[in-house]
Design a protein around this motif. Structure first.
Motif, PDB file in Angstrom:
ATOM      1  N   TRP A 157      -3.173  -0.926  -9.374  1.00  0.00           N
ATOM      2  CA  TRP A 157      -3.450  -2.526  -8.627  1.00  0.00           C
ATOM      3  C   TRP A 157      -2.264  -3.564  -9.025  1.00  0.00           C
ATOM      4  N   ASP A 158      -2.447  -3.853 -10.261  1.00  0.00           N
ATOM      5  CA  ASP A 158      -1.637  -4.701 -10.734  1.00  0.00           C
ATOM      6  C   ASP A 158      -0.197  -4.518 -10.535  1.00  0.00           C
ATOM      7  N   ALA A 159       0.409  -3.572 -10.477  1.00  0.00           N
ATOM      8  CA  ALA A 159       1.779  -3.094 -10.077  1.00  0.00           C
ATOM      9  C   ALA A 159       2.185  -3.355  -8.426  1.00  0.00           C
TER      10      ALA A 159
ATOM     11  N   VAL B 261       6.740   3.391  -2.282  1.00  0.00           N
ATOM     12  CA  VAL B 261       5.889   2.388  -3.281  1.00  0.00           C
ATOM     13  C   VAL B 261       4.768   1.796  -2.557  1.00  0.00           C
ATOM     14  N   GLY B 262       3.598   1.616  -3.523  1.00  0.00           N
ATOM     15  CA  GLY B 262       2.347   0.790  -3.247  1.00  0.00           C
ATOM     16  C   GLY B 262       1.105   1.434  -3.629  1.00  0.00           C
ATOM     17  N   PHE B 263       0.085   0.969  -3.448  1.00  0.00           N
ATOM     18  CA  PHE B 263      -1.264   0.980  -4.354  1.00  0.00           C
ATOM     19  C   PHE B 263      -1.734   2.580  -3.977  1.00  0.00           C
ATOM     20  N   ASP B 264      -1.479   2.816  -2.585  1.00  0.00           N
ATOM     21  CA  ASP B 264      -1.928   4.107  -2.037  1.00  0.00           C
ATOM     22  C   ASP B 264      -1.071   5.252  -2.806  1.00  0.00           C
TER      23      ASP B 264
ATOM     24  N   LEU C 163       0.772  -1.311   0.008  1.00  0.00           N
ATOM     25  CA  LEU C 163       0.044  -0.087  -0.069  1.00  0.00           C
ATOM     26  C   LEU C 163       0.738   1.273  -0.043  1.00  0.00           C
ATOM     27  N   SER C 164       1.641   1.241   0.820  1.00  0.00           N
ATOM     28  CA  SER C 164       2.847   2.618   1.226  1.00  0.00           C
ATOM     29  C   SER C 164       3.936   2.135   1.791  1.00  0.00           C
ATOM     30  N   LEU C 165       4.870   1.976   1.378  1.00  0.00           N
ATOM     31  CA  LEU C 165       6.234   1.515   2.279  1.00  0.00           C
ATOM     32  C   LEU C 165       7.193   2.373   1.575  1.00  0.00           C
ATOM     33  N   LYS C 166       8.017   3.015   2.774  1.00  0.00           N
ATOM     34  CA  LYS C 166       8.877   3.891   2.441  1.00  0.00           C
ATOM     35  C   LYS C 166      10.334   3.027   2.269  1.00  0.00           C
ATOM     36  N   THR C 167      10.951   2.891   1.360  1.00  0.00           N
ATOM     37  CA  THR C 167      12.182   2.056   1.261  1.00  0.00           C
ATOM     38  C   THR C 167      13.272   2.981   0.592  1.00  0.00           C
ATOM     39  N   ASP C 168      14.504   3.410   1.304  1.00  0.00           N
ATOM     40  CA  ASP C 168      15.588   4.035   0.664  1.00  0.00           C
ATOM     41  C   ASP C 168      14.848   5.410   0.249  1.00  0.00           C
ATOM     42  N   GLY C 169      14.278   5.907   1.044  1.00  0.00           N
ATOM     43  CA  GLY C 169      13.644   7.133   0.660  1.00  0.00           C
ATOM     44  C   GLY C 169      12.602   7.443  -0.197  1.00  0.00           C
TER      45      GLY C 169
END
Length: 280
Positions: free
Chosen positions: A256-258, A61-64, A52-58
């Motif tokens: 969504w697919d991504a 990424v995610g659906f939201d 959904l929403s994840l912070k990775t290395d600044g």
């Protein structure tokens, strides 16, 4: 006489300060005006929700996050010019009112209490509260939670529902969802409860493969909205138009697919008839 006048001035000054403090919370431009004038937008998202929403290395990424990009593009803002702002369940209304963000896309369930403080576009997704348990757990639904330790996010609708509807469960609240996962894995808690799509994101993480399972018995309906200033009805209606267009042109499906679609779950239907909250 002089003492009376000084006292009156102090009272007026205090009232002016109080009025300014209360009235400033919903000031500033709406999302349409902000986007048109600056070609930038500040969007509130969570940092800790895989899929959904994840912070990775600044980077978020995610659906939201993808929904935020779709809305920004529809408002004429290049995704490269989005300022992503970390938010959490307890402070979403605050960052909107303070103007720290222009809108929030953060698994933000639309409900009557929240509509008193902010305005909601959407919903862009309808989730349902569920349980995440270890793969060998015998918990089959919320009816099995008596005496069990259940973790949930403080201030969330999920935590309130566990407390009110399943009072024999032992509720353990965390300030962020991801803090539940290690305790669930160790057995310190018996189940994690929040929206099914959030739990899905955790379950599909490579490091969690084979460890957890969704019970798959939802016991609520959680319409996810895009929260913005209460005064911004025009911005709300515009965002609804953008979401409807995204459903027609395939960009919603692509988002969504991504992301969550990698779990194998098919793209949900974006029901335009439920987008009726802008007038609230």
């Amino acid at each position: 006489m002089r003492v009376t006048r000084v006292a009156a001035i102090v009272v007026v000054a205090a009232l002016s300060f109080t009025t300014g403090a209360c009235g400033g919370g919903d000031s500033g431009p709406g999302v349409i005006e902000k986007a048109a004038k600056t070609k930038t937008l500040a969007i509130g998202v969570k940092p800790d929700q895989p899929g959904l929403s994840l912070k990775t290395d600044g980077t978020y990424v995610g659906f939201d996050v993808e929904i935020g990009k779709i809305v920004a593009k529809g408002l004429g803002v290049d995704p490269a010019h989005i300022q992503w702002k970390e938010t959490s369940t307890p402070n979403r209304e605050q960052v909107i009112k303070e103007g720290t963000v222009d809108f929030v896309v953060a698994t933000y369930t639309i409900n009557d209490a929240r509509k008193k403080a902010v305005r909601f576009a959407g919903p862009y997704y309808v989730a349902g509260q569920d349980l995440l348990v270890k793969t060998d757990s015998t918990i089959r639904g919320p009816e099995d939670l008596d005496g069990k330790v259940v973790c949930s996010n403080a201030g969330s609708t999920s935590a309130r529902r566990i407390r009110s509807q399943y009072p024999k469960a032992r509720l353990q609240q965390y300030d962020q969802d991801y803090r539940c996962i290690p305790d669930l894995e160790s057995g310190a808690v018996d189940a994690m409860s929040t929206d099914d799509v959030i739990l899905l994101g955790y379950a599909m993480q490579p490091e969690n493969a084979g460890k957890f399972k969704l019970v798959g018995k939802t016991f609520s309906e959680e319409p996810y909205g895009i929260g913005m200033k209460k005064k911004d009805k025009a911005g709300c209606e515009k965002i609804n138009e953008i979401l409807k267009a995204a459903a027609r042109d395939g960009s919603y499906k692509a988002a969504w697919d991504a992301t969550l679609g990698k779990s194998g779950n098919s793209v949900p239907t974006l029901d335009a008839s439920k987008m009726s909250h802008c007038s609230a």
